[in-house]
Design a protein around this motif. Structure first.
Motif, PDB file in Angstrom:
ATOM      1  N   ASN A   1       1.077  65.135 -14.040  1.00 44.00           N
ATOM      2  CA  ASN A   1       2.310  65.472 -14.750  1.00 44.00           C
ATOM      3  C   ASN A   1       2.656  64.414 -15.785  1.00 44.00           C
ATOM      4  OD1 ASN A   1       2.217  67.485 -12.886  1.00 44.00           O
ATOM      5  ND2 ASN A   1       4.244  67.122 -12.032  1.00 44.00           N
ATOM      6  N   PHE A   2       2.474  63.152 -15.420  1.00 39.38           N
ATOM      7  CA  PHE A   2       2.723  62.079 -16.389  1.00 39.38           C
ATOM      8  C   PHE A   2       1.829  62.236 -17.607  1.00 39.38           C
ATOM      9  CE2 PHE A   2       0.934  58.197 -18.120  1.00 39.38           C
ATOM     10  CZ  PHE A   2       2.059  57.636 -18.712  1.00 39.38           C
ATOM     11  N   ALA A   3       0.550  62.496 -17.361  1.00 37.06           N
ATOM     12  CA  ALA A   3      -0.398  62.618 -18.468  1.00 37.06           C
ATOM     13  C   ALA A   3       0.011  63.747 -19.409  1.00 37.06           C
ATOM     14  CB  ALA A   3      -1.808  62.850 -17.928  1.00 37.06           C
ATOM     15  N   ALA A   4       0.430  64.875 -18.839  1.00 39.45           N
ATOM     16  CA  ALA A   4       0.833  66.012 -19.668  1.00 39.45           C
ATOM     17  C   ALA A   4       2.066  65.666 -20.505  1.00 39.45           C
ATOM     18  CB  ALA A   4       1.117  67.229 -18.784  1.00 39.45           C
ATOM     19  N   TYR A   5       3.086  65.125 -19.872  1.00 39.68           N
ATOM     20  CA  TYR A   5       4.318  64.784 -20.587  1.00 39.68           C
ATOM     21  C   TYR A   5       4.063  63.692 -21.630  1.00 39.68           C
ATOM     22  CZ  TYR A   5       7.477  67.558 -17.677  1.00 39.68           C
ATOM     23  OH  TYR A   5       8.154  68.586 -17.074  1.00 39.68           O
ATOM     24  N   ALA A   6       3.252  62.689 -21.289  1.00 39.38           N
ATOM     25  CA  ALA A   6       2.984  61.605 -22.231  1.00 39.38           C
ATOM     26  C   ALA A   6       2.208  62.111 -23.438  1.00 39.38           C
ATOM     27  CB  ALA A   6       2.210  60.488 -21.529  1.00 39.38           C
ATOM     28  N   ALA A   7       1.159  62.908 -23.185  1.00 42.00           N
ATOM     29  CA  ALA A   7       0.363  63.445 -24.302  1.00 42.00           C
ATOM     30  C   ALA A   7       1.235  64.307 -25.200  1.00 42.00           C
ATOM     31  CB  ALA A   7      -0.815  64.246 -23.762  1.00 42.00           C
ATOM     32  N   GLY A   8       2.069  65.160 -24.601  1.00 41.94           N
ATOM     33  CA  GLY A   8       2.944  66.021 -25.400  1.00 41.94           C
ATOM     34  C   GLY A   8       3.949  65.225 -26.202  1.00 41.94           C
ATOM     35  N   ALA A   9       4.561  64.211 -25.576  1.00 40.52           N
ATOM     36  CA  ALA A   9       5.581  63.423 -26.273  1.00 40.52           C
ATOM     37  C   ALA A   9       4.981  62.627 -27.427  1.00 40.52           C
ATOM     38  CB  ALA A   9       6.268  62.486 -25.276  1.00 40.52           C
ATOM     39  N   VAL A  10       3.807  62.014 -27.212  1.00 37.36           N
ATOM     40  CA  VAL A  10       3.167  61.232 -28.271  1.00 37.36           C
ATOM     41  C   VAL A  10       2.748  62.140 -29.421  1.00 37.36           C
ATOM     42  CG1 VAL A  10       1.132  59.853 -28.830  1.00 37.36           C
ATOM     43  CG2 VAL A  10       2.426  59.365 -26.743  1.00 37.36           C
ATOM     44  N   PHE A  11       2.198  63.297 -29.091  1.00 41.86           N
ATOM     45  CA  PHE A  11       1.743  64.218 -30.134  1.00 41.86           C
ATOM     46  C   PHE A  11       2.924  64.759 -30.938  1.00 41.86           C
ATOM     47  CE2 PHE A  11       0.544  68.578 -31.445  1.00 41.86           C
ATOM     48  CZ  PHE A  11      -0.518  68.262 -32.265  1.00 41.86           C
ATOM     49  N   ILE A  12       3.973  65.218 -30.256  1.00 42.37           N
ATOM     50  CA  ILE A  12       5.147  65.759 -30.960  1.00 42.37           C
ATOM     51  C   ILE A  12       5.815  64.662 -31.778  1.00 42.37           C
ATOM     52  CG2 ILE A  12       7.441  66.750 -30.614  1.00 42.37           C
ATOM     53  CD1 ILE A  12       6.313  68.145 -28.109  1.00 42.37           C
ATOM     54  N   ASN A  13       5.861  63.454 -31.236  1.00 43.61           N
ATOM     55  CA  ASN A  13       6.460  62.331 -31.956  1.00 43.61           C
ATOM     56  C   ASN A  13       5.715  62.058 -33.260  1.00 43.61           C
ATOM     57  OD1 ASN A  13       8.334  59.916 -31.958  1.00 43.61           O
ATOM     58  ND2 ASN A  13       6.362  58.876 -32.015  1.00 43.61           N
ATOM     59  N   ALA A  14       4.379  62.088 -33.203  1.00 47.21           N
ATOM     60  CA  ALA A  14       3.590  61.845 -34.419  1.00 47.21           C
ATOM     61  C   ALA A  14       3.848  62.934 -35.463  1.00 47.21           C
ATOM     62  CB  ALA A  14       2.103  61.787 -34.059  1.00 47.21           C
ATOM     63  N   ILE A  15       3.939  64.189 -35.017  1.00 48.21           N
ATOM     64  CA  ILE A  15       4.209  65.287 -35.961  1.00 48.21           C
ATOM     65  C   ILE A  15       5.583  65.118 -36.610  1.00 48.21           C
ATOM     66  CG2 ILE A  15       4.625  67.768 -36.130  1.00 48.21           C
ATOM     67  CD1 ILE A  15       2.485  68.187 -34.034  1.00 48.21           C
ATOM     68  N   LEU A  16       6.585  64.801 -35.803  1.00 51.65           N
ATOM     69  CA  LEU A  16       7.934  64.616 -36.352  1.00 51.65           C
ATOM     70  C   LEU A  16       7.995  63.430 -37.304  1.00 51.65           C
ATOM     71  CD1 LEU A  16      10.170  65.285 -33.201  1.00 51.65           C
ATOM     72  CD2 LEU A  16       9.808  66.793 -35.170  1.00 51.65           C
ATOM     73  N   GLN A  17       7.205  62.406 -37.051  1.00 51.38           N
ATOM     74  CA  GLN A  17       7.221  61.231 -37.927  1.00 51.38           C
ATOM     75  C   GLN A  17       6.646  61.534 -39.304  1.00 51.38           C
ATOM     76  OE1 GLN A  17       5.179  58.476 -35.399  1.00 51.38           O
ATOM     77  NE2 GLN A  17       7.062  57.492 -34.711  1.00 51.38           N
ATOM     78  N   VAL A  18       5.617  62.376 -39.364  1.00 53.15           N
ATOM     79  CA  VAL A  18       4.999  62.664 -40.666  1.00 53.15           C
ATOM     80  C   VAL A  18       5.665  63.859 -41.347  1.00 53.15           C
ATOM     81  CG1 VAL A  18       2.797  61.649 -40.013  1.00 53.15           C
ATOM     82  CG2 VAL A  18       3.192  64.091 -39.615  1.00 53.15           C
ATOM     83  N   THR A  19       6.684  64.431 -40.709  1.00 58.92           N
ATOM     84  CA  THR A  19       7.407  65.541 -41.339  1.00 58.92           C
ATOM     85  C   THR A  19       8.888  65.212 -41.457  1.00 58.92           C
ATOM     86  OG1 THR A  19       7.580  66.604 -39.156  1.00 58.92           O
ATOM     87  CG2 THR A  19       5.785  67.316 -40.576  1.00 58.92           C
ATOM     88  N   MET A  20       9.602  65.267 -40.358  1.00 61.50           N
ATOM     89  CA  MET A  20      11.042  65.066 -40.386  1.00 61.50           C
ATOM     90  C   MET A  20      11.411  63.658 -40.852  1.00 61.50           C
ATOM     91  SD  MET A  20      13.762  65.496 -37.270  1.00 61.50           S
ATOM     92  CE  MET A  20      15.470  64.943 -37.457  1.00 61.50           C
ATOM     93  N   PHE A  21      10.715  62.646 -40.344  1.00 58.27           N
ATOM     94  CA  PHE A  21      11.059  61.280 -40.742  1.00 58.27           C
ATOM     95  C   PHE A  21      10.775  61.053 -42.225  1.00 58.27           C
ATOM     96  CE2 PHE A  21      10.206  56.754 -41.308  1.00 58.27           C
ATOM     97  CZ  PHE A  21      11.390  56.218 -40.812  1.00 58.27           C
ATOM     98  N   VAL A  22       9.681  61.628 -42.700  1.00 56.80           N
ATOM     99  CA  VAL A  22       9.355  61.492 -44.126  1.00 56.80           C
ATOM    100  C   VAL A  22      10.447  62.140 -44.979  1.00 56.80           C
ATOM    101  CG1 VAL A  22       7.768  62.325 -45.887  1.00 56.80           C
ATOM    102  CG2 VAL A  22       6.875  61.257 -43.820  1.00 56.80           C
ATOM    103  N   ALA A  23      10.967  63.277 -44.524  1.00 54.87           N
ATOM    104  CA  ALA A  23      12.056  63.935 -45.257  1.00 54.87           C
ATOM    105  C   ALA A  23      13.299  63.063 -45.273  1.00 54.87           C
ATOM    106  CB  ALA A  23      12.350  65.294 -44.623  1.00 54.87           C
ATOM    107  N   VAL A  24      13.636  62.476 -44.120  1.00 52.59           N
ATOM    108  CA  VAL A  24      14.796  61.581 -44.054  1.00 52.59           C
ATOM    109  C   VAL A  24      14.572  60.351 -44.919  1.00 52.59           C
ATOM    110  CG1 VAL A  24      16.181  60.136 -42.502  1.00 52.59           C
ATOM    111  CG2 VAL A  24      15.429  62.401 -41.760  1.00 52.59           C
ATOM    112  N   LEU A  25      13.333  59.869 -44.954  1.00 54.19           N
ATOM    113  CA  LEU A  25      13.008  58.715 -45.789  1.00 54.19           C
ATOM    114  C   LEU A  25      13.265  59.032 -47.264  1.00 54.19           C
ATOM    115  CD1 LEU A  25      11.782  55.845 -45.982  1.00 54.19           C
ATOM    116  CD2 LEU A  25       9.523  56.934 -46.158  1.00 54.19           C
ATOM    117  N   ALA A  26      12.916  60.252 -47.689  1.00 54.62           N
ATOM    118  CA  ALA A  26      13.163  60.647 -49.079  1.00 54.62           C
ATOM    119  C   ALA A  26      14.660  60.710 -49.377  1.00 54.62           C
ATOM    120  CB  ALA A  26      12.505  62.000 -49.347  1.00 54.62           C
ATOM    121  N   LEU A  27      15.417  61.279 -48.441  1.00 55.01           N
ATOM    122  CA  LEU A  27      16.872  61.328 -48.621  1.00 55.01           C
ATOM    123  C   LEU A  27      17.454  59.922 -48.659  1.00 55.01           C
ATOM    124  CD1 LEU A  27      17.881  64.260 -46.217  1.00 55.01           C
ATOM    125  CD2 LEU A  27      17.767  64.297 -48.717  1.00 55.01           C
TER     126      LEU A  27
END
Length: 1267
Positions: free
Chosen positions: A734-760
């Protein structure tokens, strides 16, 4: 002490020693003549008291020929050898002898040799025609016109006494799984103690004193000791040979257990010794090579100088041509493009442009996706059951527990208490007993104890307590003789049966015993409660009672303290309650840790464009250039990724564990903050190097540059964590599943949502608006900062960056330094490998609960005072016990039992407890069932007409099994036996001991399941518990070789230690798979097999150092530490990935300015990588983790201190040193080819704290002037 339960065996002993008859004499006829054919005692002459037993009369007359009826009775009792001899006994005596030997027979008739010797002793004592040769009456007492014998000497030869004792010392009494010697000899340790117990005059013992002096011709002239040969238990005569269960000499020798032996060289494990030797050889060769190289260099230098003196060389006109090459390092600069990197750069550039061009749409879309994923919180649930956490439902232990619970019912719930005198004195006194009787009375009167307790017989609850010797009634405790009574009961437990009619084992009741239980420093009390299936009303009722018991005993602790005693206890519900409580113990510490990392991230992000000089010059500028809000958004993104991962996997039915709740936010924050630093600082560098571009274009360039690096680390970590999902252990999976999902989703949000906030955010800066309050415009801010312009201090190089460029990187890449670094780190690696065998397995329960828990003293007392091991059951499945062959595979007390039957294997293993961890013989229901059928046990199996079941059977009962029932007859008798109570006349009834030991299928005439109970030796450590489980597994495999069905061991603690059978192999597989994934992903994204190999090697050495540190810091290997080791692989990759990528795709601008004429090729690229990202690793990764982990030093939770703080300290230490010291050296020596960085034109990677070097855009000499 008057207890009816003592009467049976007491009367047996009294009867056996007073069945002597004699004639009435006018005066005492002492034994004056000692010769063959003459008696010493004969006849009943009366009793000393109203309740006493008949005592014999002295009679030194001649032996007489018995009448035919007396002779028949004598032969029936004592055997054919008495068919033609004179005797000194009569019919009255033989009736008493038969009755009393019958009671003893039920205890010892499983061993023919012991039974024969026992019968022979009393038959000879009673009826031998030569009594006067070995019996001498020494005291008499008048009784009317008769005299009673009150004391005599009975001479027994040493050989006979020793042989008699040896034949009986190991005989087992199956109903109690104890030794028959405890019943017939008071637990005697040698034959003199055995005979003394038989002869001592005592209450419920011998009615007169029988002394057994050692034979001595000077003291006993004319007398000869009773010296008939005693039959040994391993006799070659099958008529007397005892089974292995009752006689060690009859056991087959077991093969040596090799798996428990470990290879050692002296005190060192072989592995440790081997790696030390290998490293020593390597170090010796290295020293030899360095010395040889130095000598060669010195020789070459001297030779070159001599040649120069001999030649008159004119300066060549071509010598100035070297100045054309600005830096020799650039001669080997990469010229090829790597298509994967180019494609990734292009994709991330496009992604960055779209997100920056449409920030609102990007942010809203991200929020909607995360919101939808978070809907899974509706199904959110936390798993707290330790069984479901640590044991795979598909594992053998889980399936075996389910089978045991289904067939025999869930294992009993045990509530246990220790009453301890910590002063070192005895815990028991009359006053303490009175108080404790009252405490137990309060417990048993508490509702609904009578409804939940285990009742094997009638309506009596099982309470294992010293009070049971008095049947729980303090009125039976004498203030004057309680100590003697207690000693007698401990010596002969069957004479002091508690209300539930099973003898009490002193080892379960007393702790800290020296010479006698009277000096015990602790008493142990166990209440046995029925267990039920989860979710039933019955289990809830039991848990409610346990809650009441807990509250009652917490109050009683104060009463104990007032008496100078200490009470510790554990209820079945206690451990899970305390484990759950421990998760909240340090919630504040964890929150503070997160807050500090958050504050550091927010402040450090703002330091990119802010310096102390610029703030002092114009404080208003800080309001605009601050990136506090950007840091907050970065942290929010981390929390969003955790929320989305939890929602996603909760919707999939994967429960959250406490490990996930405590570790995942920390892990994602530690990983995610670094990526935010990289993006923000690269964007600021682009603002300086490309100020003419629009905001989307600059964001596009920054993400194109950093995206592949983020992809490398995020992909490696996600794959490494995902591999853990293949593990059966739910906590890790269960830890492995949650950790893999959180790291992957975090990376996606960083290169999308965070980049948008950075532009603003950049729009806000260029509009001169305040951070956190974008509606406010700051008019006095320095406009030179806007749109990336150069303000005061904007081009300042940070102190850390300057140190790395000027001092650290050039020194590290020197030849001598490289040799030293490799030698030192290989030494660390060697030391770590040598420490691998020292890493212990297990998780001490005392660490998992709060340090102030009431369970801590209980576990301490359990290890210190409890002198008994947990019960263990060997379970057979689907074995047709109604058939003869199956019976031979299970039995142990009959002559045709297989030598490697279940009973015999367990008995043989019991005799080597150091490897088997078994302390007792198996309670074998089949043996006891067949013994119950024995017609000699005339009070056991009785027909309706009152006759023994097998008395007139056509196939008589015998020790060869061939007269035993089979098929339907077997089931019929078995059904009667399993309902038969244990009584004084028949202690072999199956109701109390075996009512839940087997399943009877009357329809198919078979036994679908049955178990055979034994117990482990006392287990005092995690290592003991683990080894006991391994040993039980091995024993079960040995049994399966003879028993043609599945056999498995079951004990309540096995399910918690099942993980340790495979955890070393599991850890190796997980870590190996993670390293393999690191190698594959790095190879693909960097395009270099050698560079990927170096990165993987450094990560492996880092993890090895952490494991070695675990051995030094006392961190054992278990599911918690295994999860942390998986985290270590991911974060170690985070430390190394950016340096490796900067080495493979070096910035051209930085590489051109490497120290002149010092570095070229790989050295130049390694220097470039260090200058570009070393400070990023230090300030963005290392310091973040140091701050977060450092706060955990103040934790009060032992489990946090040991399994989180210590491991993470080792992680930060070893990952940072390996990445910042070893990795650059190995890359400079063994790294692969480099490639052109598509984004390197006009840009320069800077440190995470201060990435911009405007001086690089100007005169090169200004940059290098400080060297």
């Amino acid at each position: 002490m008057k207890q009816s339960s003592r009467g049976g065996l007491g009367r047996m002993a009294a009867g056996l020693l007073s069945v002597l008859v004699g004639s009435a004499l006018a005066g005492p006829d002492l034994t004056t003549k000692h010769e063959k054919g003459r008696c010493a005692i004969r006849g009943h002459c009366g009793k000393q008291g109203f309740f006493g037993s008949d005592l014999p009369c002295p009679d030194n007359g001649l032996a007489k020929k018995p009448e035919a009826e007396i002779k028949k009775k004598l032969v029936d009792i004592c055997g054919d050898k008495w068919s033609d001899t004179d005797v000194c006994c009569n019919e009255e005596q033989l009736d008493a002898l038969s009755s009393n030997l019958g009671r003893a027979s039920g205890i010892i008739n499983s061993c023919p040799a012991c039974k024969e010797n026992f019968f022979n002793l009393f038959c000879t004592f009673t009826c031998s025609p030569d009594q006067s040769l070995f019996i001498n009456v020494t005291k008499t007492e008048p009784k009317g016109d008769k005299y009673l014998v009150t004391e005599l000497d009975h001479l027994v030869s040493d050989e006979y006494g020793s042989g008699f004792y040896d034949s009986c010392k190991d005989v087992k009494f199956g109903a109690t799984n104890g030794k028959a010697m405890d019943f017939i000899g008071g637990g005697a340790k040698n034959y003199t103690e055995f005979l003394k117990f038989l002869g001592d005059k005592k209450f419920l013992g011998s009615p007169f004193q029988i002394n057994f002096p050692r034979p001595d011709e000077t003291k006993f002239p004319d007398m000869e000791p009773q010296a008939k040969d005693a039959h040994p238990c391993n006799s070659t005569d099958p008529k007397y040979r005892c089974a292995c269960l009752d006689c060690g000499g009859s056991c087959a020798e077991l093969s040596e257990v090799t798996e428990v032996k470990q290879c050692y060289v002296g005190l060192l494990p072989c592995m440790s010794f081997a790696v030390i030797i290998v490293y020593s050889v390597f170090l010796g060769l290295l020293c030899l090579a360095v010395t040889g190289h130095a000598a060669y260099q010195s020789h070459s230098k001297n030779k070159s100088e001599r040649l120069r003196l001999l030649q008159d060389l004119e300066p060549s006109d071509d010598e100035d041509e070297g100045d054309i090459v600005h830096n020799v390092g650039m001669l080997d600069r990469p010229t090829k493009h790597y298509f994967v990197n180019t494609w990734c750069d292009r994709m991330f550039s496009r992604l960055g442009y779209v997100c920056a061009r449409f920030p609102a749409i990007t942010i809203i879309t991200s929020l909607i996706v995360v919101g939808l994923l978070s809907l899974g919180w509706i199904r959110f649930s936390v798993e707290t059951d330790p069984v479901r956490l640590w044991v795979s439902p598909d594992s053998a232990a889980a399936q075996e527990k389910a089978f045991f619970d289904e067939k025999f019912g869930p294992f009993y719930r045990a509530e246990q208490a220790f009453l301890v005198n910590e002063t070192g004195g005895p815990v028991l006194s009359y006053e303490t007993l009175a108080w404790w009787f009252d405490v137990e009375g309060r417990v048993q009167r508490s509702w609904p104890f009578d409804q939940v307790c285990f009742k094997p017989v009638n309506d009596a609850c099982v309470v294992q307590s010293v009070t049971g010797y008095w049947q729980g009634d303090f009125g039976l405790v004498s203030p004057h003789s309680w100590q003697d009574d207690l000693t007698d009961c401990v010596g002969n437990p069957s004479s002091c049966l508690p209300t539930f009619q099973q003898p009490l084992d002193p080892h379960l009741l007393f702790g800290g015993v020296n010479e006698s239980v009277l000096d015990a420093s602790a008493i142990v009390v166990t209440w046995v409660v029925n267990n039920y299936a989860e979710g039933t009303d019955e289990i809830q009722r039991a848990m409610d009672w346990e809650e009441g018991l807990k509250n009652l005993l917490l109050a009683v602790q104060g009463e104990a303290k007032d008496r100078g005693l200490r009470l510790s206890f554990n209820a079945e519900i206690s451990l899970e309650q305390e484990l759950n409580k421990s998760t909240n113990t340090d919630a504040k510490i964890v929150v503070v840790s997160y807050i500090i990392m958050f504050l550091y991230a927010s402040l450090a992000l703002g330091s990119t464009t802010l310096t102390v000089r610029s703030i002092l010059r114009n404080p208003a500028t800080a309001l605009v250039q601050s990136k506090f809000m950007l840091g907050i958004v970065g942290i929010i993104i981390v929390l969003m990724s955790v929320s989305a991962s939890v929602g996603l996997f909760s919707a999939a039915g994967i429960k959250v564990t406490l490990i996930i709740a405590e570790v995942i936010p920390f892990l994602v924050l530690a990983v995610g903050v670094d990526n935010i630093f990289l993006i923000v600082h690269e964007f600021e560098r682009i603002n300086i190097s490309h100020p003419e571009g629009t905001i989307p274009e600059r964001v596009s360039r920054a993400l194109g540059r950093m995206g592949p690096s983020i992809l490398l680390s995020a992909t490696t970590e996600t794959v490494a964590f995902s591999l853990g999902c293949a593990v059966g252990m739910p906590a890790v999976r269960n830890f492995a599943a949650y950790a893999a999902g959180a790291v992957f989703i975090n990376a996606i949000l960083q290169v999308t949502m965070f980049v948008a906030v950075l532009a603003l955010n950049q729009r806000r800066v260029e509009n001169n608006r305040a951070d956190c309050f974008p509606c406010l415009r700051v008019g006095r801010a320095d406009t030179n900062y806007l749109n990336g312009g150069m303000g005061h201090g904007a081009g300042e190089e940070g102190g850390l960056q300057r140190f790395i460029r000027r001092t650290y990187a050039p020194s590290l890449l020197g030849k001598k330094t490289k040799v030293a670094v490799i030698a030192v780190f290989l030494g660390i690696f060697t030391a770590a490998l040598a420490l691998f065998p020292a890493v212990q397995l297990g998780l001490d329960q005392r660490l998992a609960i709060p340090s102030d828990s009431y369970l801590i003293p209980y576990f301490n007392d359990l290890y210190d005072y409890f002198d008994a091991g947990p019960p263990v059951y060997f379970v057979t499945r689907e074995l047709n016990d109604t058939q003869r062959e199956a019976q031979k595979q299970l039995c142990g007390r009959f002559s045709t039992c297989h030598q490697e039957s279940l009973a015999n294997i367990i008995e043989a293993e019991r005799k080597r407890p150091e490897v088997s961890f078994l302390a007792a013989s198996a309670a074998n229901w089949l043996d006891d069932f067949f013994l119950w059928l024995n017609p000699e046990n005339s009070k056991c199996c009785v027909n309706d007409d009152g006759k023994p079941c097998f008395e007139d059977r056509e196939q008589p009962w015998n020790m060869t099994l061939y007269g035993m029932p089979r098929g339907e007859e077997f089931i019929d008798y078995l059904d009667r036996w399993i309902q038969a109570p244990t009584t004084e006349d028949c202690p072999l009834g199956g109701a109390a001991a075996y009512s839940k030991a087997l399943i009877i299928d009357k329809k198919h005439l078979t036994i679908p399941a049955s178990h055979f109970r034994t117990s482990h030796t006392p287990l005092h450590s995690q290592e003991d518990f683990i080894n006991s489980y391994k040993a039980a597994r091995r024993v079960a495999k040995e049994i399966e070789k003879d028993v043609q069905t599945e056999v498995f061991p079951y004990s309540k603690h096995y399910i918690f230690f099942d993980q340790y059978l495979s955890i070393v192999r599991l850890a190796g597989a997980l870590l190996g798979s993670a390293l393999a994934a690191t190698f594959v992903v790095t190879t693909v994204l960097l395009g270099s097999l050698r560079t990927a190999l170096v990165v993987t090697l450094v990560v492996a050495m880092t993890v090895s150092a952490i494991i070695g540190s675990m051995a030094v810091m006392g961190v054992s290997l278990n599911a918690l530490s295994l999860v942390n080791l998986i985290i270590c692989v991911g974060i170690s990759v985070e430390f190394t990935a950016h340096i490796a990528r900067a080495f493979t795709f070096p910035s051209r601008a930085t590489m051109e300015r490497a120290p002149r004429h010092r570095f070229r090729g790989k050295d130049a690229r390694a220097w470039t990588a260090m200058v570009n990202v070393a400070s990023s690793v230090i300030s963005g990764i290392t310091i973040t983790k140091i701050l977060g982990v450092g706060v955990l030093a103040w934790t009060r939770s032992k489990i946090f201190d040991i399994y989180y703080f210590r491991v993470w300290v080792a992680l930060v230490l070893w990952a940072s040193t390996h990445a910042l010291i070893l990795l650059p050296v190995l890359l400079s020596l063994f790294g692969g080819n480099g490639y052109v960085d598509p984004e390197s034109e006009g840009g320069l990677e800077q440190d995470l704290r201060n990435r911009q070097y405007p001086s690089l855009l100007g005169d090169d000499d200004e940059y290098l002037s400080d060297e």
